[in-house]
Scaffold this motif. Sequence first.
Motif, PDB file in Angstrom:
ATOM      1  N   ARG A 134      44.927  46.917  85.994  1.00  0.00           N
ATOM      2  CA  ARG A 134      45.761  46.868  84.712  1.00  0.00           C
ATOM      3  C   ARG A 134      45.707  48.147  83.977  1.00  0.00           C
ATOM      4  N   GLY A 136      47.382  49.606  80.868  1.00  0.00           N
ATOM      5  CA  GLY A 136      48.634  49.383  79.882  1.00  0.00           C
ATOM      6  C   GLY A 136      49.328  47.923  80.317  1.00  0.00           C
ATOM      7  N   GLU A 137      50.692  48.251  80.488  1.00  0.00           N
ATOM      8  CA  GLU A 137      51.512  47.111  81.123  1.00  0.00           C
ATOM      9  C   GLU A 137      51.764  47.069  82.366  1.00  0.00           C
ATOM     10  N   ARG A 138      51.150  48.110  82.846  1.00  0.00           N
ATOM     11  CA  ARG A 138      51.233  48.116  84.411  1.00  0.00           C
ATOM     12  C   ARG A 138      50.350  47.396  85.275  1.00  0.00           C
TER      13      ARG A 138
END
Length: 159
Positions: A134, A136-138
């Motif tokens: 992970r 961040g949002e990725r």
Amino acid sequence: MTTTALSETEAGSATATQLVVFRIEKSEYALPVGNVGEILRMVAIAPVPEAPSWLPGVINLRGKVIPVIDLRVRLGLASKPVGINTPIIVAEHEGQMVGLIADSVTELLTVPLESVEPPDARVGTTNAVEAVARAGERLILIFDLERVCAGSQQLLADR
């Protein structure tokens, strides 16, 4: 974690790992930086007769013959024509080198080890993904190089 390459960076940190991130279609994948020797621009690939579709052939890298795997085809996606800027990621696993064709190489990313976890057990053990990072949002899928390359060295040795 199933591999020591994920457990620490080249600098010896036990708190983070460095990943070479690349794209195939719209998904992001990675290999631990310790498994990546270099990234080449596309070179001539010599076809290997009767090889599976995911193994377009071999390259000569400074006198070494290296099998090349098309990651798109290996993952069950449609093949895509390669160009001069298509990258070949030269990776090493247990002393064996292999070239991996990706759509693009995007970055060298350092992620904390607590952001890296194995995939859900329901995915199965034959999957080419060793872990998920992970950032961040990725979500970045980390390949198990041994599973991705399974069969390529044996195919060439049998010839």
